[in-house]
Design a protein around this motif. Structure first.
Motif, PDB file in Angstrom:
ATOM      1  N   ILE A  68       0.857  -1.187   0.000  1.00 22.52           N
ATOM      2  CA  ILE A  68       0.000   0.000   0.000  1.00 22.52           C
ATOM      3  C   ILE A  68       0.894   1.238   0.000  1.00 22.52           C
ATOM      4  CG2 ILE A  68      -1.825   1.249   1.189  1.00 22.52           C
ATOM      5  CD1 ILE A  68      -2.651  -1.461   0.050  1.00 22.52           C
ATOM      6  N   HIS A  69       0.757   2.056  -1.036  1.00 19.92           N
ATOM      7  CA  HIS A  69       1.647   3.199  -1.215  1.00 19.92           C
ATOM      8  C   HIS A  69       0.816   4.399  -1.649  1.00 19.92           C
ATOM      9  CE1 HIS A  69       5.249   5.444  -2.604  1.00 19.92           C
ATOM     10  NE2 HIS A  69       5.904   4.619  -1.795  1.00 19.92           N
ATOM     11  N   PRO A  70       1.171   5.614  -1.230  1.00 19.79           N
ATOM     12  CA  PRO A  70       0.330   6.778  -1.539  1.00 19.79           C
ATOM     13  C   PRO A  70       0.264   7.146  -3.016  1.00 19.79           C
ATOM     14  CG  PRO A  70       2.372   7.452  -0.426  1.00 19.79           C
ATOM     15  CD  PRO A  70       2.271   5.965  -0.302  1.00 19.79           C
ATOM     16  N   PHE A  71       1.227   6.670  -3.833  1.00 18.12           N
ATOM     17  CA  PHE A  71       1.167   7.014  -5.259  1.00 18.12           C
ATOM     18  C   PHE A  71       1.784   5.885  -6.076  1.00 18.12           C
ATOM     19  CE2 PHE A  71       4.882   8.977  -3.253  1.00 18.12           C
ATOM     20  CZ  PHE A  71       5.926   8.496  -4.020  1.00 18.12           C
ATOM     21  N   LYS A  72       1.527   5.908  -7.382  1.00 14.20           N
ATOM     22  CA  LYS A  72       2.056   4.897  -8.283  1.00 14.20           C
ATOM     23  C   LYS A  72       3.555   5.095  -8.494  1.00 14.20           C
ATOM     24  CE  LYS A  72      -1.960   3.046  -8.865  1.00 14.20           C
ATOM     25  NZ  LYS A  72      -2.264   1.732  -8.242  1.00 14.20           N
ATOM     26  N   LEU A  73       4.221   4.041  -8.998  1.00 15.11           N
ATOM     27  CA  LEU A  73       5.677   4.015  -8.985  1.00 15.11           C
ATOM     28  C   LEU A  73       6.264   3.616 -10.339  1.00 15.11           C
ATOM     29  CD1 LEU A  73       5.775   1.868  -5.747  1.00 15.11           C
ATOM     30  CD2 LEU A  73       6.304   4.305  -5.807  1.00 15.11           C
ATOM     31  N   THR A  74       7.454   4.138 -10.625  1.00 14.70           N
ATOM     32  CA  THR A  74       8.253   3.579 -11.706  1.00 14.70           C
ATOM     33  C   THR A  74       8.886   2.288 -11.184  1.00 14.70           C
ATOM     34  OG1 THR A  74      10.302   4.685 -11.038  1.00 14.70           O
ATOM     35  CG2 THR A  74       8.819   5.899 -12.528  1.00 14.70           C
ATOM     36  N   TYR A  75       9.570   1.534 -12.047  1.00 12.84           N
ATOM     37  CA  TYR A  75      10.165   0.285 -11.606  1.00 12.84           C
ATOM     38  C   TYR A  75      11.209   0.516 -10.504  1.00 12.84           C
ATOM     39  CZ  TYR A  75      12.792  -4.069 -11.597  1.00 12.84           C
ATOM     40  OH  TYR A  75      13.429  -5.224 -11.194  1.00 12.84           O
ATOM     41  N   ASP A  76      12.122   1.467 -10.693  1.00 15.24           N
ATOM     42  CA  ASP A  76      13.155   1.719  -9.684  1.00 15.24           C
ATOM     43  C   ASP A  76      12.545   2.176  -8.367  1.00 15.24           C
ATOM     44  OD1 ASP A  76      15.134   0.982 -11.436  1.00 15.24           O
ATOM     45  OD2 ASP A  76      15.639   3.025 -12.052  1.00 15.24           O
ATOM     46  N   GLU A  77      11.504   2.993  -8.446  1.00 15.62           N
ATOM     47  CA  GLU A  77      10.823   3.428  -7.227  1.00 15.62           C
ATOM     48  C   GLU A  77      10.160   2.245  -6.536  1.00 15.62           C
ATOM     49  OE1 GLU A  77       9.641   8.013  -8.584  1.00 15.62           O
ATOM     50  OE2 GLU A  77       8.230   6.349  -8.911  1.00 15.62           O
ATOM     51  N   ALA A  78       9.643   1.312  -7.318  1.00 14.09           N
ATOM     52  CA  ALA A  78       9.001   0.125  -6.751  1.00 14.09           C
ATOM     53  C   ALA A  78      10.011  -0.739  -6.000  1.00 14.09           C
ATOM     54  CB  ALA A  78       8.338  -0.681  -7.864  1.00 14.09           C
ATOM     55  N   VAL A  79      11.198  -0.919  -6.591  1.00 15.60           N
ATOM     56  CA  VAL A  79      12.249  -1.688  -5.927  1.00 15.60           C
ATOM     57  C   VAL A  79      12.614  -1.052  -4.596  1.00 15.60           C
ATOM     58  CG1 VAL A  79      14.670  -2.399  -6.062  1.00 15.60           C
ATOM     59  CG2 VAL A  79      13.182  -2.632  -8.068  1.00 15.60           C
ATOM     60  N   ARG A  80      12.789   0.256  -4.583  1.00 19.72           N
ATOM     61  CA  ARG A  80      13.176   0.955  -3.353  1.00 19.72           C
ATOM     62  C   ARG A  80      12.051   0.931  -2.325  1.00 19.72           C
ATOM     63  NH1 ARG A  80      15.685   4.484  -7.176  1.00 19.72           N
ATOM     64  NH2 ARG A  80      13.894   5.903  -7.134  1.00 19.72           N
ATOM     65  N   ALA A  81      10.815   1.001  -2.781  1.00 25.35           N
ATOM     66  CA  ALA A  81       9.684   0.989  -1.847  1.00 25.35           C
ATOM     67  C   ALA A  81       9.622  -0.331  -1.085  1.00 25.35           C
ATOM     68  CB  ALA A  81       8.383   1.230  -2.605  1.00 25.35           C
ATOM     69  N   CYS A  82       9.857  -1.454  -1.768  1.00 24.64           N
ATOM     70  CA  CYS A  82       9.878  -2.755  -1.090  1.00 24.64           C
ATOM     71  C   CYS A  82      11.048  -2.828  -0.115  1.00 24.64           C
ATOM     72  CB  CYS A  82       9.961  -3.892  -2.103  1.00 24.64           C
ATOM     73  SG  CYS A  82       8.441  -4.178  -3.040  1.00 24.64           S
ATOM     74  N   GLN A  83      12.212  -2.339  -0.544  1.00 25.58           N
ATOM     75  CA  GLN A  83      13.381  -2.358   0.335  1.00 25.58           C
ATOM     76  C   GLN A  83      13.135  -1.524   1.588  1.00 25.58           C
ATOM     77  OE1 GLN A  83      16.413  -0.966  -2.381  1.00 25.58           O
ATOM     78  NE2 GLN A  83      16.883  -3.043  -3.134  1.00 25.58           N
ATOM     79  N   LYS A  84      12.453  -0.400   1.435  1.00 31.71           N
ATOM     80  CA  LYS A  84      12.136   0.449   2.576  1.00 31.71           C
ATOM     81  C   LYS A  84      11.200  -0.251   3.544  1.00 31.71           C
ATOM     82  CE  LYS A  84      10.665   5.160   3.700  1.00 31.71           C
ATOM     83  NZ  LYS A  84      10.167   6.448   3.154  1.00 31.71           N
ATOM     84  N   ASP A  85      10.411  -1.193   3.022  1.00 30.30           N
ATOM     85  CA  ASP A  85       9.496  -1.974   3.854  1.00 30.30           C
ATOM     86  C   ASP A  85      10.153  -3.264   4.342  1.00 30.30           C
ATOM     87  OD1 ASP A  85       6.825  -1.875   4.934  1.00 30.30           O
ATOM     88  OD2 ASP A  85       6.359  -3.631   3.699  1.00 30.30           O
ATOM     89  N   ASP A  86      11.498  -3.303   4.313  1.00 28.28           N
ATOM     90  CA  ASP A  86      12.273  -4.479   4.734  1.00 28.28           C
ATOM     91  C   ASP A  86      11.898  -5.727   3.953  1.00 28.28           C
ATOM     92  OD1 ASP A  86      13.760  -3.113   6.722  1.00 28.28           O
ATOM     93  OD2 ASP A  86      12.032  -3.218   8.072  1.00 28.28           O
ATOM     94  N   ALA A  87      11.671  -5.566   2.656  1.00 30.35           N
ATOM     95  CA  ALA A  87      11.305  -6.677   1.787  1.00 30.35           C
ATOM     96  C   ALA A  87      12.031  -6.537   0.459  1.00 30.35           C
ATOM     97  CB  ALA A  87       9.795  -6.704   1.580  1.00 30.35           C
ATOM     98  N   GLN A  88      11.715  -7.417  -0.480  1.00 30.37           N
ATOM     99  CA  GLN A  88      12.243  -7.340  -1.839  1.00 30.37           C
ATOM    100  C   GLN A  88      11.077  -7.341  -2.814  1.00 30.37           C
ATOM    101  OE1 GLN A  88      14.809 -10.775  -2.102  1.00 30.37           O
ATOM    102  NE2 GLN A  88      16.601  -9.617  -1.412  1.00 30.37           N
ATOM    103  N   ILE A  89      11.299  -6.753  -3.979  1.00 28.21           N
ATOM    104  CA  ILE A  89      10.262  -6.807  -4.985  1.00 28.21           C
ATOM    105  C   ILE A  89      10.021  -8.280  -5.337  1.00 28.21           C
ATOM    106  CG2 ILE A  89      11.898  -6.493  -6.892  1.00 28.21           C
ATOM    107  CD1 ILE A  89       9.665  -4.868  -8.319  1.00 28.21           C
ATOM    108  N   ALA A  90       8.754  -8.675  -5.428  1.00 28.64           N
ATOM    109  CA  ALA A  90       8.398 -10.082  -5.587  1.00 28.64           C
ATOM    110  C   ALA A  90       8.743 -10.624  -6.970  1.00 28.64           C
ATOM    111  CB  ALA A  90       6.908 -10.278  -5.308  1.00 28.64           C
TER     112      ALA A  90
END
Length: 360
Positions: free
Chosen positions: A257-279
């Motif tokens: 759940i994220h406040p806005f849509k993401l580019t691919y690189d932003e998506a990778v960083r968003a998962c990392q920030k949530d202590d996870a990896q992009i699936a």
């Protein structure tokens, strides 16, 4: 013959063969010196689980104990051309090999029990295993299979369809948390309704594809449903898609759940920030198939594709069938989507310990 004693031949008449041998054959009535058999020729498990491969042997009761009796387990390759050492035991000496080291041991429930226990099952553990018992000059074998609960899914990379030789196909599946599927796995998937008109590699080096709804571009509309077979292909020169197989994963797959849509690189960083990896693609298919995961939001995955899993078909969300919907490989810099993340069990445990929470 070596002892000088004559052998007695006996004709087995119809209805008089308790061991199941054909009545028209003449056989020697000899007492078996050593026999090996399995009570369960197939074991079903899942990734991360345990499996016991049943194998027992019977020796001539009049034979003295043999401290050098040897029990050997090997894994047969998918093409049956090689055997991979798994475990050997002789008396007090025991040894496990390669990726099986530390994960295998004998059950040893009785003195004639050669059953093998495999712990923390991996995707690569799928397949057939040979139990061999060697007692002096005598030896016998039995074969046991490990089958895994999981899912087969077709895969092709960003380059497009029919761009993978066999080595590329193996890597593509590994990168998506999967392995190249076997024919048996693809056949089971076809029986479960998988219909895919593009040919893909299987782990024995053959190229096949499953059709449940015959049609002109897929072998012809007048053909019967089935798994179409191109036969064995040149693993280095020829290029196709691939059918991958994945099983239960240890961790949590989720839509971030994220406040806005993401580019691919932003998506990778968003998962990392949530202590996870992009699936990965395999993780989405497993969550969809085995856990009933349902989300009508298109999201980035690790290979740069955009997909979403629908378990409950509805208007605007795969209205005709439950499926993992594929939206292609968009431009990573300009197309905006959500993202699916994966948090491994170790990450979950560390996070829960730090937060003082129950991971379940």
């Amino acid at each position: 013959l070596l002892s000088g004693h004559p052998l007695k031949l006996s004709r087995v008449e119809p209805g008089q063969y308790p061991d199941g041998r054909p009545p028209w054959k003449t056989r020697l009535l000899l007492e078996e010196v050593l026999s090996v058999d399995t009570a369960q020729p197939k074991v079903i498990s899942q990734r991360g689980g345990n499996a016991t491969l049943q194998c027992k042997f019977n020796r001539d009761p009049s034979s003295p104990p043999n401290p050098k009796l040897r029990i050997k387990w090997t894994k047969l390759t998918s093409d049956y051309l090689k055997e991979i050492d798994v475990f050997v035991a002789m008396g007090f000496h025991k040894k496990s090999y390669g990726r099986f080291h530390g994960r295998v041991h004998l059950q040893a429930a009785s003195e004639n029990d050669a059953s093998l226990v495999i712990t923390d099952i991996t995707l690569e553990d799928y397949g057939k295993y040979k139990c061999e018992v060697i007692d002096g000059l005598e030896d016998d074998t039995a074969v046991v299979s490990i089958d895994l609960e999981g899912i087969v899914f077709p895969y092709f990379p960003r380059l497009g369809r029919y761009n993978l030789n066999f080595a590329d196909a193996e890597k593509a599946c590994r990168d998506q948390d999967a392995i190249v599927a076997s024919f048996d796995q693809l056949y089971d998937a076809w029986r479960d309704g998988l219909d895919w008109c593009n040919a893909g590699w299987l782990n024995d080096g053959s190229v096949q594809y499953p059709i449940t709804k015959p049609r002109e571009p897929c072998g012809g509309k007048n053909t019967i449903p089935g798994v179409r077979n191109y036969g064995m292909r040149d693993k280095q020169k020829e290029r196709y898609d691939v059918f991958c197989f994945s099983s239960n994963h240890k961790g949590r797959f989720y839509y971030l759940i994220h406040p806005f849509k993401l580019t691919y690189d932003e998506a990778v960083r968003a998962c990392q920030k949530d202590d996870a990896q992009i699936a990965k693609v395999g993780q989405m298919y497993v969550a969809w198939k085995l856990l009933g995961y349902d989300r009508c939001d298109a999201g980035w995955l690790a290979d740069g594709s955009v997909r979403y899993p629908i378990s409950r078909p509805r208007r605007r969300c795969s209205p005709t069938e439950a499926a993992v919907r594929f939206s292609g490989f968009p431009d990573k810099k300009h197309k905006l989507y959500g993202v699916y993340c994966f948090k491994s069990l170790n990450d979950l445990i560390q996070y829960s310990s730090a937060e003082g929470r129950d991971i379940w």
